[in-house]
Design a protein around this motif. Structure first.
Motif, PDB file in Angstrom:
ATOM      1  N   ASP A 148      -2.714   3.246   8.831  1.00 15.23           N
ATOM      2  CA  ASP A 148      -4.225   3.285   8.868  1.00 15.23           C
ATOM      3  C   ASP A 148      -4.718   4.679   8.333  1.00 15.23           C
ATOM      4  O   ASP A 148      -4.077   5.528   8.870  1.00 15.23           O
ATOM      5  CB  ASP A 148      -4.593   2.388  10.208  1.00 15.23           C
ATOM      6  N   ASN A 149      -5.956   4.645   7.884  1.00 14.76           N
ATOM      7  CA  ASN A 149      -6.838   5.935   7.908  1.00 14.76           C
ATOM      8  C   ASN A 149      -6.384   6.834   6.868  1.00 14.76           C
ATOM      9  O   ASN A 149      -6.474   8.116   7.008  1.00 14.76           O
ATOM     10  CB  ASN A 149      -7.074   6.575   9.312  1.00 14.76           C
ATOM     11  N   THR A 150      -5.672   6.386   5.877  1.00 17.84           N
ATOM     12  CA  THR A 150      -5.119   7.273   4.752  1.00 17.84           C
ATOM     13  C   THR A 150      -6.097   8.048   3.910  1.00 17.84           C
ATOM     14  O   THR A 150      -5.742   8.787   3.223  1.00 17.84           O
ATOM     15  CB  THR A 150      -3.730   6.729   4.119  1.00 17.84           C
ATOM     16  N   LEU A 151      -7.347   7.654   3.989  1.00 24.02           N
ATOM     17  CA  LEU A 151      -8.503   8.228   3.290  1.00 24.02           C
ATOM     18  C   LEU A 151      -9.103   9.148   4.258  1.00 24.02           C
ATOM     19  O   LEU A 151     -10.067   9.945   3.700  1.00 24.02           O
ATOM     20  CB  LEU A 151      -9.351   7.126   2.669  1.00 24.02           C
ATOM     21  N   TRP A 152      -8.745   8.864   5.543  1.00 21.46           N
ATOM     22  CA  TRP A 152      -9.322   9.872   6.554  1.00 21.46           C
ATOM     23  C   TRP A 152     -11.027  10.426   6.421  1.00 21.46           C
ATOM     24  O   TRP A 152     -11.135  11.329   5.909  1.00 21.46           O
ATOM     25  CB  TRP A 152      -8.443  11.139   6.679  1.00 21.46           C
ATOM     26  N   PHE A 194      -2.711  16.845   8.070  1.00 24.97           N
ATOM     27  CA  PHE A 194      -1.654  15.759   7.905  1.00 24.97           C
ATOM     28  C   PHE A 194      -1.786  14.878   7.290  1.00 24.97           C
ATOM     29  O   PHE A 194      -0.584  14.227   6.844  1.00 24.97           O
ATOM     30  CB  PHE A 194      -1.722  15.664   9.654  1.00 24.97           C
ATOM     31  N   VAL A 195      -2.872  14.153   7.115  1.00 26.14           N
ATOM     32  CA  VAL A 195      -3.033  12.910   6.343  1.00 26.14           C
ATOM     33  C   VAL A 195      -2.587  13.145   4.618  1.00 26.14           C
ATOM     34  O   VAL A 195      -1.915  12.394   4.202  1.00 26.14           O
ATOM     35  CB  VAL A 195      -4.440  12.391   6.508  1.00 26.14           C
ATOM     36  N   ILE A 196      -3.249  14.377   4.565  1.00 27.17           N
ATOM     37  CA  ILE A 196      -2.900  14.849   2.843  1.00 27.17           C
ATOM     38  C   ILE A 196      -1.361  14.696   2.698  1.00 27.17           C
ATOM     39  O   ILE A 196      -0.708  14.333   1.937  1.00 27.17           O
ATOM     40  CB  ILE A 196      -3.702  16.202   2.540  1.00 27.17           C
ATOM     41  N   ILE A 232      10.831   3.573  -0.849  1.00 29.13           N
ATOM     42  CA  ILE A 232       9.490   2.747  -0.665  1.00 29.13           C
ATOM     43  C   ILE A 232       8.728   2.718  -2.073  1.00 29.13           C
ATOM     44  O   ILE A 232       8.825   3.417  -2.794  1.00 29.13           O
ATOM     45  CB  ILE A 232       8.470   3.159   0.295  1.00 29.13           C
ATOM     46  N   GLU A 233       8.156   1.531  -2.122  1.00 32.65           N
ATOM     47  CA  GLU A 233       6.893   1.334  -3.038  1.00 32.65           C
ATOM     48  C   GLU A 233       5.753   1.396  -2.425  1.00 32.65           C
ATOM     49  O   GLU A 233       5.599   0.880  -1.159  1.00 32.65           O
ATOM     50  CB  GLU A 233       7.057  -0.223  -3.754  1.00 32.65           C
ATOM     51  N   ILE A 234       4.891   2.018  -3.018  1.00 31.61           N
ATOM     52  CA  ILE A 234       3.513   2.084  -2.067  1.00 31.61           C
ATOM     53  C   ILE A 234       2.407   1.609  -2.772  1.00 31.61           C
ATOM     54  O   ILE A 234       2.158   1.538  -4.227  1.00 31.61           O
ATOM     55  CB  ILE A 234       3.244   3.625  -1.449  1.00 31.61           C
ATOM     56  N   CYS A 235       1.259   1.254  -2.051  1.00 33.13           N
ATOM     57  CA  CYS A 235      -0.060   0.721  -2.627  1.00 33.13           C
ATOM     58  C   CYS A 235      -0.922   1.266  -1.503  1.00 33.13           C
ATOM     59  O   CYS A 235      -1.059   0.878  -0.258  1.00 33.13           O
ATOM     60  CB  CYS A 235       0.135  -0.837  -2.625  1.00 33.13           C
ATOM     61  N   MET A 236      -2.027   2.105  -2.097  1.00 29.86           N
ATOM     62  CA  MET A 236      -2.849   2.720  -1.199  1.00 29.86           C
ATOM     63  C   MET A 236      -4.343   1.714  -1.484  1.00 29.86           C
ATOM     64  O   MET A 236      -4.807   1.661  -2.468  1.00 29.86           O
ATOM     65  CB  MET A 236      -3.251   4.071  -1.691  1.00 29.86           C
ATOM     66  N   PRO A 264      -8.063   0.736  -0.792  1.00 29.50           N
ATOM     67  CA  PRO A 264      -9.451   0.882  -0.122  1.00 29.50           C
ATOM     68  C   PRO A 264      -9.929   0.024   0.872  1.00 29.50           C
ATOM     69  O   PRO A 264     -11.064  -0.466   0.769  1.00 29.50           O
ATOM     70  CB  PRO A 264     -10.415   1.109  -1.289  1.00 29.50           C
ATOM     71  N   VAL A 265      -9.186  -0.199   1.996  1.00 34.68           N
ATOM     72  CA  VAL A 265      -9.628  -1.443   3.096  1.00 34.68           C
ATOM     73  C   VAL A 265      -9.838  -0.629   4.251  1.00 34.68           C
ATOM     74  O   VAL A 265      -9.263   0.528   4.437  1.00 34.68           O
ATOM     75  CB  VAL A 265      -8.451  -2.241   3.488  1.00 34.68           C
ATOM     76  N   GLY A 266     -11.266  -0.483   4.793  1.00 33.77           N
ATOM     77  CA  GLY A 266     -11.517   0.054   6.143  1.00 33.77           C
ATOM     78  C   GLY A 266     -11.741   1.626   5.645  1.00 33.77           C
ATOM     79  O   GLY A 266     -12.223   2.085   4.838  1.00 33.77           O
ATOM     80  N   ASP A 267     -10.712   2.495   6.276  1.00 35.17           N
ATOM     81  CA  ASP A 267     -10.529   3.974   6.344  1.00 35.17           C
ATOM     82  C   ASP A 267      -9.374   4.292   5.246  1.00 35.17           C
ATOM     83  O   ASP A 267      -9.090   5.268   5.398  1.00 35.17           O
ATOM     84  CB  ASP A 267     -10.467   4.695   7.436  1.00 35.17           C
ATOM     85  N   GLY A 268      -8.861   3.266   4.630  1.00 33.07           N
ATOM     86  CA  GLY A 268      -7.629   3.310   3.799  1.00 33.07           C
ATOM     87  C   GLY A 268      -6.623   3.013   4.498  1.00 33.07           C
ATOM     88  O   GLY A 268      -6.183   3.520   5.706  1.00 33.07           O
ATOM     89  N   VAL A 269      -6.026   1.890   3.730  1.00 31.71           N
ATOM     90  CA  VAL A 269      -4.507   1.814   4.370  1.00 31.71           C
ATOM     91  C   VAL A 269      -3.355   1.782   3.337  1.00 31.71           C
ATOM     92  O   VAL A 269      -3.755   1.244   2.351  1.00 31.71           O
ATOM     93  CB  VAL A 269      -4.724   0.201   4.796  1.00 31.71           C
ATOM     94  N   THR A 270      -2.253   2.396   3.650  1.00 30.46           N
ATOM     95  CA  THR A 270      -1.290   2.634   2.793  1.00 30.46           C
ATOM     96  C   THR A 270      -0.308   1.718   2.942  1.00 30.46           C
ATOM     97  O   THR A 270       0.479   1.685   4.288  1.00 30.46           O
ATOM     98  CB  THR A 270      -0.647   4.011   2.635  1.00 30.46           C
ATOM     99  N   LEU A 271       0.249   0.844   2.177  1.00 32.28           N
ATOM    100  CA  LEU A 271       1.256  -0.214   2.429  1.00 32.28           C
ATOM    101  C   LEU A 271       2.509   0.417   1.826  1.00 32.28           C
ATOM    102  O   LEU A 271       2.654   0.653   0.601  1.00 32.28           O
ATOM    103  CB  LEU A 271       0.983  -1.497   1.851  1.00 32.28           C
TER     104      LEU A 271
END
Ligand SMILES: C[S@@+](CC[C@H](N)C(=O)[O-])C[C@H]1O[C@@H](n2cnc3c(N)ncnc32)[C@H](O)[C@@H]1O
Length: 210
Positions: free
Chosen positions: A152-156, A178-180, A192-196, A198-205
């Motif tokens: 959670d919060n990966t757009l910080w 740290f987030v960057i 991993i495969e990732i998907c960022m 734009p939900v809330g403050d950014g969630v990276t799956l």
């Protein structure tokens, strides 16, 4: 865990106090839901949908606070689902516990994790941002291949794209680097495969693939 029998029980509890389900619903609709911040609502609905889509049963949450996302998770799991929840601050968790118990959730706080290797369908991380990288190093072994880790919060707060000298709250500035760093590391992690999102403050799956 969320279970229909427990829900019936909680309905009876509030009926005794409030005389009817309609009154309880009225309180939620007039004073609870309208005040729920949009970002929290978005995250709650997103978690609910995601957990159902992947048929999650065995989950972990790091960073519980008063249990908001924990409850959202519990409500989306099947009756025999499990959440391993961790937080360094027990006080906050105890404030939220009565509400969580009322909804029929079961939380187990377990610290030893070795026996859980490759066993989690979903892990949600919403704790100390400066340690996300360290969590990732450990969690990648705990989540099963095909399972998901959500950071959670990966757009910080939008701070990840602005110049470093842009005015921002101190707590945002403290963890921005740290987030960057996390975002860059996840982008090149071949496991991993990732998907960022734009939900809330950014969630990276992150979906573990190996
Ligand atoms: C943003 S809150 C979590 C909110 C929660 N996920 C929700 O959506 O309702 C962050 C939480 O992380 C916890 N935390 C901070 N450092 C931690 C650590 N090292 N291990 C576990 N929890 C930690 C804090 O105590 C705090 O309760």
């Amino acid at each position: 865990m969320a279970g229909s029998s427990k829900f019936q029980h909680s309905e009876m509890d509030h009926k005794a106090l409030l005389q009817s389900d309609a009154l309880y619903q009225y309180i939620l609709e007039t004073s609870v839901y309208p005040r729920e911040p949009e970002a929290m609502k978005e995250l709650r609905e997103f978690l609910n949908m995601l957990l159902k889509l992947i048929n999650a049963k065995n989950t972990m949450e790091i960073g519980v606070y008063t249990g908001y996302s924990l409850l959202a998770t519990a409500l989306a799991l099947p009756h025999d689902g499990k959440i391993l929840a961790m937080d360094i601050n027990r006080e906050n968790y105890e404030i939220g516990l009565p509400l969580i118990e009322k909804a029929g959730s079961l939380i187990r706080l377990i610290l030893e994790r070795e026996k859980y290797h490759g066993s989690f369908d979903f892990v949600f991380v919403d704790a100390d941002k400066n340690n996300y990288i360290n969590y990732h190093k450990r969690l990648i072994d705990l989540v099963k291949v095909g399972g998901l880790i959500g950071y959670d919060n990966t757009l910080w707060n939008g701070s990840v794209t602005v110049p470093a000298d842009t005015p921002m709250a101190q707590y945002i500035r403290n963890s921005r680097g740290f987030v960057i760093e996390l975002n860059s590391a996840l982008a090149v992690d071949p496991r991993i495969e990732i998907c960022m999102l734009p939900v809330g403050d950014g969630v990276t799956l992150c979906r573990r693939i190996s």
